[in-house]
Design a protein around this motif. Structure first.
Motif, PDB file in Angstrom:
ATOM      1  N   ASN A 104     -15.520  61.397 147.463  1.00  0.00           N
ATOM      2  CA  ASN A 104     -14.496  60.376 147.218  1.00  0.00           C
ATOM      3  C   ASN A 104     -15.137  59.003 147.266  1.00  0.00           C
ATOM      4  O   ASN A 104     -15.970  58.735 148.136  1.00  0.00           O
TER       5      ASN A 104
ATOM      6  N   VAL B 122     -11.022  57.455 144.236  1.00  0.00           N
ATOM      7  CA  VAL B 122     -11.147  58.472 143.193  1.00  0.00           C
ATOM      8  C   VAL B 122     -11.869  59.685 143.784  1.00  0.00           C
ATOM      9  O   VAL B 122     -12.913  59.551 144.412  1.00  0.00           O
ATOM     10  N   GLU B 123     -11.290  60.856 143.573  1.00  0.00           N
ATOM     11  CA  GLU B 123     -11.918  62.097 144.025  1.00  0.00           C
ATOM     12  C   GLU B 123     -12.702  62.705 142.865  1.00  0.00           C
ATOM     13  O   GLU B 123     -12.199  62.808 141.751  1.00  0.00           O
TER      14      GLU B 123
ATOM     15  N   ARG C  70     -14.961  66.131 141.739  1.00  0.00           N
ATOM     16  CA  ARG C  70     -15.202  67.541 142.055  1.00  0.00           C
ATOM     17  C   ARG C  70     -16.241  68.081 141.086  1.00  0.00           C
ATOM     18  O   ARG C  70     -15.979  68.170 139.888  1.00  0.00           O
TER      19      ARG C  70
ATOM     20  N   ARG D 242     -14.649  67.022 137.596  1.00  0.00           N
ATOM     21  CA  ARG D 242     -13.238  66.653 137.507  1.00  0.00           C
ATOM     22  C   ARG D 242     -13.027  65.385 138.335  1.00  0.00           C
ATOM     23  O   ARG D 242     -13.592  65.256 139.419  1.00  0.00           O
ATOM     24  N   THR D 243     -12.210  64.482 137.823  1.00  0.00           N
ATOM     25  CA  THR D 243     -11.870  63.270 138.559  1.00  0.00           C
ATOM     26  C   THR D 243     -10.369  63.225 138.794  1.00  0.00           C
ATOM     27  O   THR D 243      -9.597  63.755 137.992  1.00  0.00           O
ATOM     28  N   SER D 244      -9.964  62.603 139.899  1.00  0.00           N
ATOM     29  CA  SER D 244      -8.530  62.514 140.184  1.00  0.00           C
ATOM     30  C   SER D 244      -7.862  61.386 139.407  1.00  0.00           C
ATOM     31  O   SER D 244      -6.644  61.374 139.243  1.00  0.00           O
ATOM     32  N   LYS D 245      -8.672  60.424 138.949  1.00  0.00           N
ATOM     33  CA  LYS D 245      -8.170  59.312 138.138  1.00  0.00           C
ATOM     34  C   LYS D 245      -9.116  59.115 136.963  1.00  0.00           C
ATOM     35  O   LYS D 245     -10.287  59.469 137.030  1.00  0.00           O
TER      36      LYS D 245
ATOM     37  N   LYS E 164      -9.767  63.409 132.467  1.00  0.00           N
ATOM     38  CA  LYS E 164     -10.314  63.564 133.821  1.00  0.00           C
ATOM     39  C   LYS E 164     -11.245  64.769 133.956  1.00  0.00           C
ATOM     40  O   LYS E 164     -11.527  65.211 135.065  1.00  0.00           O
TER      41      LYS E 164
END
Length: 151
Positions: A50, A54-55, A57, A76-79, A108
């Motif tokens: 993080n 923004v997370e 993965r 993968r991004t959270s935003k 994302k």
């Protein structure tokens, strides 16, 4: 002008350096390595980081991240972020800079491929360095992982 003998000596020194470049004499004699719990363990799932709200993965397939074999990275991004790039470098020694050829699948989701060399020591940690822009700032984060991970 270098003599033929001098060229031969330089060649031998260079080859010797390449052969030993990634070997650690203390680790060569030991087959039991201490498990570094800070490294990504892709067999257990995505590696999560993080930054700035923004997370991220990261997953790599095959999960044991074998040397000298094609790897597929999924990020993968959270935003949504801009100008996302990934490069891979040796964490503890210079093994070159390997750019990851990324494709943006969705806003994302990113996928890319990678291939890196092997290390004679049997213990090589790589860093996937993710650079991106978010909220007008260029930022970076690092995912460290073990090549040829038996776990």
């Amino acid at each position: 002008m270098l003599t033929q003998f001098t060229k031969h000596i330089f060649s031998l020194i260079f080859v010797s350096f390449l052969i030993t470049a990634c070997s650690d004499p203390e680790q060569e004699n030991s087959q039991d390595f201490v498990i570094d719990t800070t490294l990504c363990q892709f067999k257990q799932g995505e590696c999560v980081r993080n930054i700035d709200g923004v997370e991220f993965r990261l997953a790599i397939s095959p999960e044991n991240t074998p040397s000298e074999k094609p790897l597929t990275l999924t990020l993968r991004t959270s935003k949504a972020v801009k100008d996302l790039t990934i490069r891979v470098e040796g964490r503890d020694m210079f093994m070159g800079v390997i750019p990851v050829n990324l494709s943006q699948v969705t806003e994302k989701l990113y996928k890319g491929s990678l291939l890196y060399g092997s290390c004679s020591s049997g213990y090589m940690v790589w860093s996937a360095i993710v650079s991106f822009e978010h909220n007008g700032k260029t930022q970076a984060l690092i995912f460290d992982f073990l090549a040829d991970n038996p776990n």
